[in-house]
Enzyme design. Sequence first.
Site, PDB file in Angstrom:
ATOM      1  N   ASP A   1       0.657 -99.145 -23.141  1.00 46.78           N
ATOM      2  CA  ASP A   1       2.051 -98.727 -23.325  1.00 46.78           C
ATOM      3  C   ASP A   1       2.134 -97.436 -24.142  1.00 46.78           C
ATOM      4  O   ASP A   1       1.127 -96.798 -24.427  1.00 46.78           O
ATOM      5  CB  ASP A   1       2.822 -99.868 -23.996  1.00 46.78           C
ATOM      6  CG  ASP A   1       4.324 -99.767 -23.790  1.00 46.78           C
ATOM      7  OD1 ASP A   1       4.759 -99.129 -22.813  1.00 46.78           O
ATOM      8  OD2 ASP A   1       5.062-100.339 -24.605  1.00 46.78           O
ATOM      9  N   HIS A   2       3.342 -97.096 -24.571  1.00 46.84           N
ATOM     10  CA  HIS A   2       3.683 -95.847 -25.254  1.00 46.84           C
ATOM     11  C   HIS A   2       2.537 -95.243 -26.076  1.00 46.84           C
ATOM     12  O   HIS A   2       2.052 -95.844 -27.025  1.00 46.84           O
ATOM     13  CB  HIS A   2       4.854 -96.094 -26.221  1.00 46.84           C
ATOM     14  CG  HIS A   2       6.118 -96.485 -25.548  1.00 46.84           C
ATOM     15  ND1 HIS A   2       7.082 -95.577 -25.175  1.00 46.84           N
ATOM     16  CD2 HIS A   2       6.589 -97.696 -25.186  1.00 46.84           C
ATOM     17  CE1 HIS A   2       8.096 -96.207 -24.610  1.00 46.84           C
ATOM     18  NE2 HIS A   2       7.809 -97.500 -24.599  1.00 46.84           N
TER      19      HIS A   2
ATOM     20  N   GLU B   1       9.896 -99.154 -31.478  1.00 45.49           N
ATOM     21  CA  GLU B   1       8.794 -99.934 -30.933  1.00 45.49           C
ATOM     22  C   GLU B   1       7.475 -99.313 -31.335  1.00 45.49           C
ATOM     23  O   GLU B   1       7.241 -98.123 -31.112  1.00 45.49           O
ATOM     24  CB  GLU B   1       8.886-100.039 -29.400  1.00 45.49           C
ATOM     25  CG  GLU B   1       7.769-100.906 -28.811  1.00 45.49           C
ATOM     26  CD  GLU B   1       7.907-101.114 -27.313  1.00 45.49           C
ATOM     27  OE1 GLU B   1       8.177-102.249 -26.907  1.00 45.49           O
ATOM     28  OE2 GLU B   1       7.749-100.139 -26.567  1.00 45.49           O
TER      29      GLU B   1
ATOM     30  N   HIS C   1      15.052-100.203 -26.883  1.00 48.10           N
ATOM     31  CA  HIS C   1      14.097-101.278 -27.142  1.00 48.10           C
ATOM     32  C   HIS C   1      14.725-102.326 -28.052  1.00 48.10           C
ATOM     33  O   HIS C   1      15.555-102.014 -28.894  1.00 48.10           O
ATOM     34  CB  HIS C   1      12.839-100.731 -27.834  1.00 48.10           C
ATOM     35  CG  HIS C   1      11.968 -99.923 -26.932  1.00 48.10           C
ATOM     36  ND1 HIS C   1      11.523 -98.667 -27.259  1.00 48.10           N
ATOM     37  CD2 HIS C   1      11.448-100.200 -25.706  1.00 48.10           C
ATOM     38  CE1 HIS C   1      10.766 -98.202 -26.283  1.00 48.10           C
ATOM     39  NE2 HIS C   1      10.702 -99.108 -25.336  1.00 48.10           N
TER      40      HIS C   1
ATOM     41  N   HIS D   1      12.499 -99.040 -19.046  1.00 42.63           N
ATOM     42  CA  HIS D   1      12.089 -99.481 -20.387  1.00 42.63           C
ATOM     43  C   HIS D   1      13.260-100.178 -21.078  1.00 42.63           C
ATOM     44  O   HIS D   1      14.418 -99.940 -20.757  1.00 42.63           O
ATOM     45  CB  HIS D   1      11.630 -98.285 -21.223  1.00 42.63           C
ATOM     46  CG  HIS D   1      10.211 -97.900 -20.987  1.00 42.63           C
ATOM     47  ND1 HIS D   1       9.205 -98.153 -21.891  1.00 42.63           N
ATOM     48  CD2 HIS D   1       9.608 -97.305 -19.925  1.00 42.63           C
ATOM     49  CE1 HIS D   1       8.053 -97.724 -21.402  1.00 42.63           C
ATOM     50  NE2 HIS D   1       8.273 -97.202 -20.210  1.00 42.63           N
TER      51      HIS D   1
ATOM     52  N   ASN E   1       9.997-103.221 -18.033  1.00 45.51           N
ATOM     53  CA  ASN E   1       9.384-103.756 -19.245  1.00 45.51           C
ATOM     54  C   ASN E   1      10.278-104.812 -19.884  1.00 45.51           C
ATOM     55  O   ASN E   1      11.440-104.544 -20.182  1.00 45.51           O
ATOM     56  CB  ASN E   1       9.150-102.634 -20.262  1.00 45.51           C
ATOM     57  CG  ASN E   1       8.070-101.663 -19.830  1.00 45.51           C
ATOM     58  OD1 ASN E   1       7.712-101.597 -18.663  1.00 45.51           O
ATOM     59  ND2 ASN E   1       7.550-100.906 -20.771  1.00 45.51           N
TER      60      ASN E   1
END
Length: 288
Positions: free
Chosen positions: A80-81, A153, A197, A236, A258
């Site tokens: 992920d990110h 996040e 998020h 996202h 996600n």
Amino acid sequence: MRGLFAYLLLPCSNPASLHFNSDIKAPIIIQVSQGGAAYFAGKGLANDKQQASITGAIAAALHVRTVAKQYGVPVIMHSDHCAEKLLPWFDGMLDADEKYFKEHGEPLFSSHMLDLSEEPKEENIATCAKYFKRMAPIGLWLEMEIGITGGEEDGVDNTGVDNNSLYTQPEDIWEVYEGLAKIGPNFSIAAGFGNVHGVYKPGNVKLRPELLGKHQAFSSEKLGGKTEQPLYLVFHGGSGSTKEEIKTAVTNGVVKMNVDTDTQFAYLQGIRVSRAILASFVTDLLLL
């Protein structure tokens, strides 16, 4: 059929993910974050040069590859990110991918995400292109982010950003497509359409998945109308979304969604129930 299906992404930290998808006989994407990877390696390891996150990510991918065979469903392994400050982590995973490819004919991971949305647009696209040139020859999928996902996040805090910055412009997405399509077809774009998020109160977030359709139309026109939906898009911050929002997003070309916070809370609820049952059992024993 393209545009009518999106893969569900669940966190590697939730061990029930594979079991759940095995029960419903559906493919799944399992991801590892930089922080989750370090946790997987163990808190006793130093991480000043991302060594714990690199080790943990590799260990997690090997673990998932090993156990996934027993569950009988297709599994995509994803990271992920990755912000600019975390690029050494990305480099370490790519090194492992290339080594695994030499031995097995495929990379260790299925895909990686670069999140350089905090950087200038030109730098974001150029860096993604640089890495994609390294990834494409071994069959790795690249996910990139243009625009900003709100909330916080894994150390990336966008809780204070202006709401207008949560909506990516079609011209920016076209520039991404132009920069990456000439390298290879296996890339997706996480475009902002109000995403945040984590958990939020109803009304605090204005998701506009219909904007994704406008992005598709803009890029399609640039390509001469040959393909109605040329973009692979990513959703996202999917936790808390309504069925209608999800349906609109998928219809407009979202291929990956996600869902982290919702699954974490669901898993926590199961733990709470189990603890309550255990506490009741212990109490009964003490009363004997």
